[in-house]
Scaffold this motif. Structure first.
Motif: not given
Length: 276
Positions: A158-170
């Motif tokens: 599960f990921l978030l797309r923020k500021n042009g990059r993927f990061e873990p969705d907490l």
């Protein structure tokens, strides 16, 4: 005053074969002559089911969406076509772009509307600004869950797309609904991505009252064997009088609960909880 909670849509169908089921969740809550909707499934099916069950969408004063995944928010557009006189409550970060990662590819799992849509449609909405928000007398939206159960891990897919990059969705956007009843607190869960035990323990700590019933999704479908065993043991606590978990709970967990816990029922499309 009595409380009635109807499951308008869930993954599986019940005895009422005219009702439509889908991978999703939606609850219609009736308390003190007020009607509240918690989650909207992924389509208009919850509205069609409400018609079959003689539940009035036009009576809704509040709508709460648990988190920004399509199977919980996808029916909002359809609701807006039949009724718009409600107040919408969302968690902080609800509109962050949500994805799942599968072997090198990404799949969008988020909402089919954005904040601009709410503004264009003049839908009254607010993001929760505190850990507990009372939207009606005896109906609370809760967020900011303590994460003390170390076995309750969020899948790295599960990921978030923020500021042009993927990061873990907490899943910091996730909220639950707590409803006061004559028997104790009823906890309504969307998917429990922050952890079912974490979420229920937060309610217990905040309200210092017994949790009478737990309904909704627990996301045990992806739990490790150790975590699943701990969660089944947690739900064996006799202080829980009604356990209607389903949706993302998973077949294995529901099978174990059905065989071991006499207070469990498979909460499915058309199920109704009465507390009088």
């Amino acid at each position: 005053m009595p409380v009635r909670i109807t499951t308008l849509v869930e993954n599986s169908g019940g005895e009422h074969l005219a009702l439509k089921h889908e991978h999703g969740l939606s609850f219609y809550i009736e308390k003190d002559n007020h009607s509240i909707l918690f989650d909207t499934g992924q389509s208009q099916n919850f509205i069609l089911n409400a018609e079959q069950l003689q539940l009035d969408m036009g009576a809704l004063s509040h709508v709460v969406v648990s988190h920004g995944h399509y199977d919980h928010s996808g029916g909002l557009r359809s609701l807006n076509q039949v009724h718009s006189g409600f107040k919408l409550t969302l968690g902080q970060g609800f509109f962050d772009e949500k994805y799942a990662f599968y072997n090198g590819s990404y799949e969008f799992l988020g909402n089919n509307f954005d904040e601009a849509y709410l503004q264009d449609q003049s839908i009254s909405y607010a993001f929760v600004e505190s850990q507990v928000t009372e939207i009606l007398d005896g109906v609370w939206v809760v967020t900011g869950f303590s994460r003390t159960h170390q076995d309750e891990l969020i899948s790295s897919r599960f990921l978030l797309r923020k500021n042009g990059r993927f990061e873990p969705d907490l899943f910091n956007d996730e909220v639950l609904v707590a409803v006061d009843s004559p028997e104790g607190i009823i906890v309504l869960l969307g998917c429990s991505h922050p952890g079912m035990k974490n979420m229920i323990d937060t309610v217990r700590h905040l309200f210092q009252r017994p949790v009478y019933a737990v309904l909704g999704g627990t996301h045990l479908v992806e739990a490790s064997r150790e975590s699943l065993e701990k969660s089944i043991s947690y739900l064996a606590d006799e202080s829980f009088k009604v356990l209607g978990v389903s949706h993302c709970t998973g077949a294995k967990a529901m099978e174990i609960l059905g065989a071991s816990n006499r207070r469990y029922f498979h909460n499915r499309t058309g199920s109704i909880l009465y507390v009088e």
